[in-house]
Design an enzyme around this catalytic site. Structure first.
Site, short mmCIF file in Angstrom:
data_model
loop_
_atom_site.label_atom_id
_atom_site.label_comp_id
_atom_site.label_asym_id
_atom_site.label_seq_id
_atom_site.Cartn_x
_atom_site.Cartn_y
_atom_site.Cartn_z
N GLY A 38 0.77 -1.22 -0.03
CA GLY A 38 -0.12 0.02 -0.07
C GLY A 38 0.96 1.41 -0.10
O GLY A 38 0.47 2.28 -0.75
N ASP A 39 2.06 1.36 0.82
CA ASP A 39 2.90 2.37 0.81
C ASP A 39 3.44 2.53 -0.66
O ASP A 39 3.79 3.69 -1.11
CB ASP A 39 3.81 2.12 1.90
#
Length: 304
Positions: free
Chosen positions: A251-252
């Site tokens: 997600g980062d």
């Protein structure tokens, strides 16, 4: 400059073993020690993709210095506040069979003057900068930390991205963040019901926009991603094909990829392609996404 803040960084001790049995000795088959934290991951991927980034936040003790050593090895700039006491936490991530188990540390106490030092760094930002707020807030800081920062900076026209969950995310919406990135499960938590269709997710994103969010990027793991733009336009992208190896940091990486694509092209559809390709590249590797890996996946999603 693209700045990230990681309030609660960690050394991630990642181990693999065939089976995890509690109450006895287990032997690992593989192990890694990686500096982590959502903002740090974003900075590493931004740097890998050729963007100018500086990691901000707090570190303490020998574990914090190991994170700095690793960032230096990637060529990532950092300007962490060094805390007087405590240790940057260690998170243990155990991957056995088809299950992942995590044990996350608490982290050090951050004193008021150390927090003030961060505020002074943020006061120097200008409208040409982007600030990414990502991850949890340690218990020694106010729970409305993100709100305090965004209120402090709201008249500086800084592009602010928020990648957080539940109340930490919804409470910042009145400050009009440039981008928020919930996944489909986090959106369901926010609205208290299962959002299973594209129509449900888009409706939820628009409800968050009514509260102040500009662009809403929704990740859906293997089902791709949706971007609901500030003008109401809905963009979609499939997930490129690959084998899931490690979900940590995916997600980062999507946040880093989206910002990279937007900075490079100014085009939201292209930014979405960069985001899904970067998130997938990290998920399909033991390490965070590299430019070569992202570019190889971009060709898949653009064709589709």
């Amino acid at each position: 400059m693209i700045y990230t803040i990681t309030f609660n960084p960690a050394l991630d001790y990642i181990v693999r073993l065939d089976h995890l049995k509690t109450g006895t000795i287990n032997r690992t088959t593989q192990e890694y020690v990686l500096g982590g934290g959502k903002g740090i991951n974003v900075s590493i991927v931004l740097n890998n993709l050729g963007m100018d980034t500086t990691a901000l936040g707090f570190i303490a003790g020998f574990t914090g210095e190991e994170i700095v050593t690793q960032l230096n090895s990637f060529g990532v700039k950092e300007d962490f506040i060094r805390l007087r006491e405590g240790l940057t936490r260690i998170n243990v991530k155990v991957k056995a069979s088809d299950e992942e188990t995590e044990i996350n540390g608490r982290g050090p106490i951050i004193a008021s003057d150390e927090l003030e030092a961060l505020y002074k760094q943020l006061d120097a930002l200008t409208e040409q900068d982007t600030l990414i707020l990502a991850g949890s807030i340690p218990s020694s800081l106010p729970s409305d930390m993100y709100e305090l920062i965004m209120e402090r900076l709201q008249h500086k026209n800084i592009r602010i991205v928020v990648d957080a969950t539940k109340d930490l995310l919804t409470r910042v919406l009145p400050y009009k963040p440039f981008l928020i990135k919930p996944n489909n499960h986090e959106l369901s938590e926010i609205f208290g019901r299962i959002l299973s269709t594209k129509e449900d997710l888009v409706e939820a994103a628009k409800a968050l926009q009514e509260k102040g969010a500009q662009h809403v990027l929704i990740s859906m793991a293997g089902d791709g991603a949706i971007l609901v733009a500030a003008d109401g336009t809905v963009y979609t992208s499939p997930a490129p094909k690959g084998i899931l190896v490690n979900s940590v940091g995916a997600g980062d990486s999507m946040v880093a990829g989206f910002i990279t694509g937007f900075e490079k092209t100014g085009d939201l559809q292209e930014a979405l392609y960069w985001g899904i390709s970067s998130g997938s590249a990290s998920a399909y590797s033991e390490n965070l996404a590299t430019l070569a890996e992202v570019e190889s996946l971009l060709s898949q999603v653009r064709v589709n």
